[in-house]
Write a protein that holds these residues in place. Structure first.
Motif, mmCIF file in Angstrom:
data_model
loop_
_atom_site.group_PDB
_atom_site.id
_atom_site.type_symbol
_atom_site.label_atom_id
_atom_site.label_comp_id
_atom_site.label_asym_id
_atom_site.label_seq_id
_atom_site.Cartn_x
_atom_site.Cartn_y
_atom_site.Cartn_z
ATOM 1 N N THR A 97 0.633 -1.238 -0.295
ATOM 2 C CA THR A 97 0.404 0.555 0.219
ATOM 3 C C THR A 97 1.131 1.558 -0.024
ATOM 4 O O THR A 97 2.055 1.233 0.332
ATOM 5 C CB THR A 97 -0.972 0.515 1.168
ATOM 6 N N GLN A 98 0.530 2.500 -0.275
ATOM 7 C CA GLN A 98 0.564 3.347 -0.112
ATOM 8 C C GLN A 98 1.283 4.077 1.315
ATOM 9 O O GLN A 98 2.653 4.372 0.527
ATOM 10 C CB GLN A 98 0.013 4.709 -0.537
ATOM 11 N N LEU B 81 4.909 -4.729 5.086
ATOM 12 C CA LEU B 81 4.666 -6.026 5.463
ATOM 13 C C LEU B 81 3.320 -5.730 5.969
ATOM 14 O O LEU B 81 1.997 -6.626 5.823
ATOM 15 C CB LEU B 81 4.852 -7.061 4.843
ATOM 16 N N ALA B 82 3.795 -5.114 7.253
ATOM 17 C CA ALA B 82 2.328 -5.215 8.070
ATOM 18 C C ALA B 82 1.822 -4.180 8.277
ATOM 19 O O ALA B 82 0.204 -4.409 7.812
ATOM 20 C CB ALA B 82 3.451 -4.460 9.894
ATOM 21 N N VAL B 83 2.165 -2.489 7.438
ATOM 22 C CA VAL B 83 0.758 -2.180 7.681
ATOM 23 C C VAL B 83 0.157 -2.413 5.976
ATOM 24 O O VAL B 83 -1.073 -2.400 6.058
ATOM 25 C CB VAL B 83 1.561 -0.880 6.450
ATOM 26 N N GLN C 202 -4.947 -3.581 3.806
ATOM 27 C CA GLN C 202 -6.169 -4.643 3.008
ATOM 28 C C GLN C 202 -7.090 -5.346 3.874
ATOM 29 O O GLN C 202 -7.353 -5.387 3.175
ATOM 30 C CB GLN C 202 -4.549 -5.653 2.351
ATOM 31 N N ALA C 203 -6.603 -6.044 4.539
ATOM 32 C CA ALA C 203 -6.966 -6.093 5.735
ATOM 33 C C ALA C 203 -8.670 -5.438 5.774
ATOM 34 O O ALA C 203 -9.670 -6.253 6.257
ATOM 35 C CB ALA C 203 -7.246 -7.264 7.021
ATOM 36 N N ARG C 204 -8.627 -4.160 6.623
ATOM 37 C CA ARG C 204 -9.304 -2.864 6.438
ATOM 38 C C ARG C 204 -10.172 -2.879 5.061
ATOM 39 O O ARG C 204 -11.988 -2.659 5.364
ATOM 40 C CB ARG C 204 -8.951 -1.980 6.912
ATOM 41 N N ARG C 205 -9.670 -3.098 4.620
ATOM 42 C CA ARG C 205 -9.952 -3.201 2.635
ATOM 43 C C ARG C 205 -10.958 -3.797 2.780
ATOM 44 O O ARG C 205 -12.071 -3.879 2.131
ATOM 45 C CB ARG C 205 -9.833 -2.439 1.560
ATOM 46 N N LYS C 206 -10.394 -5.296 2.649
ATOM 47 C CA LYS C 206 -11.423 -6.314 2.475
ATOM 48 C C LYS C 206 -12.908 -6.152 3.272
ATOM 49 O O LYS C 206 -13.691 -6.818 2.886
ATOM 50 C CB LYS C 206 -10.561 -7.415 3.193
ATOM 51 N N ALA C 207 -12.648 -5.433 4.868
ATOM 52 C CA ALA C 207 -14.026 -5.731 5.765
ATOM 53 C C ALA C 207 -14.797 -4.528 5.100
ATOM 54 O O ALA C 207 -15.973 -5.011 5.316
ATOM 55 C CB ALA C 207 -13.117 -5.634 7.227
ATOM 56 N N LYS C 208 -14.384 -3.639 4.974
ATOM 57 C CA LYS C 208 -15.085 -2.522 4.483
ATOM 58 C C LYS C 208 -16.285 -3.145 2.764
ATOM 59 O O LYS C 208 -17.005 -2.698 3.030
ATOM 60 C CB LYS C 208 -14.410 -1.402 3.854
#
Length: 486
Positions: free
Chosen positions: A421-422, A465-467, A472-478
């Protein structure tokens, strides 16, 4: 052999060579002034011969003659760890990246990252600012080397030598941009290969080859004939610092963007790596030979210059002096041009001058060349040796940008984007690069970790990797929540 003789002959040769280089800058100034593309990447028109010599002349500068010999004198075979990282990375770069980069006509690595991976102009700006640092540091490294050479060979005050060589490089870069650089690189590269080869052959014959060096070194200081005497951390740092830094080195990307096509970029870098590995290896051995003959030099960086004055006749020695001075000017010019390109195209144009014409960009680029050139001279007065300045610059970019670049290219999604991610890339640049800078510059921290690159890339990898995983997990959750609501 009289040092005065060498200095006098070298001055006469320089009296011819420097005006020739300035004339080249003036002649190609009109061509470089056609557009910003011509000024910064030669209009993406460079054939193989010019790509090779532009690469080679930038690779084999003062740092790789004087700096590598100085480290051979100081740490012996351990310097091959740095050679494997710095020159070996060029081979990897040529095989896996140069061809891909050569397909594009961008001006900077950060423009590539913005357009092809992260689509974030702030990340591009942060990268542009950070990556200007190694350009300045490497230019400063050339200045340190030239000051050392001139003080040994000509008795010239190092400060005066630094300013004279640096100002010449600045002047013809200002006039002709990338076109001036590549044509002077062709001239200087040919001289460098021929005269350098003669010097190495003369020295090796005089000391009975590598076998003779080994015998003398093991008798005088056995730890020099070992690649284990520095310890694991220091050796790993010597390997990783240039390796990570080189993959994010604007000068290499800029030359690939300048090549007329992908195959030309790849071939140019491959043969550059071959020549660089050979000549840097020879420089290390010269430094080790110097130690066996004169272990009491005031500074290790004087090893190459001392051998030069001790083993060559005045004419050949003067030619080699001029070759190294020319190396300083061509490398300095190329790196200054790369630093200017980064600041101008990644920071100034996107944020402050988005509608600037090509003429305005070229004018600003010429002024920035003076500013960065003076900054590089300041760096030359801040570091004790040639390679200490160079390694600092590489540690910063390697620590901050290497992981986002590699992971961004490897972890691509189905649409050609990246899972990195950015925000992950920006955090890595700032925190990883900043950590590497602190650990590389502070002596006690540098001793603990062997330099700044190990803590820098470790932190960078974790952050990247952590960020990315978190976002990515937060985007999938949304997306899931949105689907459930519907």
């Amino acid at each position: 052999m009289s040092i005065t003789q060498i200095g006098t002959i070298a001055l006469w040769i320089l009296a011819i060579l420097i005006p020739v280089q300035l004339i080249i800058g003036a002649v190609v100034a009109r061509k470089s002034g056609q557009s910003a593309s011509h000024y910064f990447i030669s209009g993406k028109q460079l054939p193989l011969v010019l790509v090779f010599f532009a690469d080679f002349a930038t690779v084999m500068g003062v740092g790789n003659f004087i700096g590598y010999a100085g480290k051979g004198y100081e740490i012996g075979l351990n310097q091959f760890w740095m050679l494997a990282g710095e020159q070996g990375s060029k081979m990897i770069f040529a095989i896996f990246l140069a061809g891909m980069i050569g397909r594009y006509a961008y001006t900077t690595i950060n423009e590539f990252l913005e357009k092809e991976l992260f689509h974030d102009k702030w990340l591009r700006a942060i990268g542009g600012i950070m990556m200007t640092l190694p350009m300045i540091c490497w230019t400063g490294a050339q200045a340190i080397g030239i000051g050392t050479l001139l003080s040994v060979v000509m008795g010239i005050d190092p400060v005066s030598g630094i300013w004279a060589a640096s100002l010449t490089a600045i002047l013809y870069t200002v006039m002709g941009g990338m076109w001036a650089i590549v044509w002077t690189d062709l001239l200087q590269g040919l001289i460098r290969i021929v005269v350098g080869a003669v010097f190495f052959v003369v020295v090796y014959m005089g000391v009975d080859g590598i076998g003779g060096i080994k015998t003398a070194v093991t008798a005088a200081k056995p730890e020099l004939w070992s690649m284990n005497s520095l310890g694991f951390g220091a050796a790993l740092s010597l390997l990783l610092t240039p390796l990570c830094g080189q993959f994010t080195f604007q000068a290499w990307w800029q030359r690939c963007f300048s090549a007329k096509d992908a195959k030309t970029a790849q071939r140019g870098f491959f043969w550059t790596a071959v020549f660089a590995i050979f000549m840097c290896s020879a420089s290390i051995m010269v430094g080790m030979a110097a130690y066996t003959i004169n272990p009491n030099l005031p500074r290790p960086d004087m090893a190459f210059s001392w051998m030069l004055t001790s083993w060559l006749n005045p004419v050949l020695a003067a030619l080699l002096v001029v070759t190294i001075i020319g190396a300083d000017m061509t490398v300095s010019a190329g790196l200054l041009n790369s630093g200017v390109t980064l600041l101008l195209m990644d920071v100034i144009k996107p944020f402050f001058k988005p509608t600037a014409s090509d003429a305005e960009l070229i004018k600003m680029g010429r002024w920035l060349t003076f500013v960065l050139g003076v900054g590089a001279v300041g760096v030359a007065f801040s570091f004790p040796s040639v390679l200490s300045a160079a390694l600092f610059g590489l540690a910063v970019t390697g620590g901050g940008l290497f992981m986002p670049l590699v992971l961004g290219l490897l972890l691509r999604d189905k649409n050609g984007g990246t899972y990195i991610t950015q925000n992950a890339a920006k955090a890595s640049l700032i925190l990883g690069g900043g950590t590497a800078a602190v650990f590389q510059y502070v002596p006690q921290l540098a001793k603990t970790f062997g330099g700044g690159i190990i803590p820098g890339i470790c932190l960078s990898a974790v952050i990247t990797l952590a960020v990315s995983v978190f976002e990515q997990a937060r985007r999938k959750a949304k997306v899931t929540d949105s689907t459930n609501i519907q």
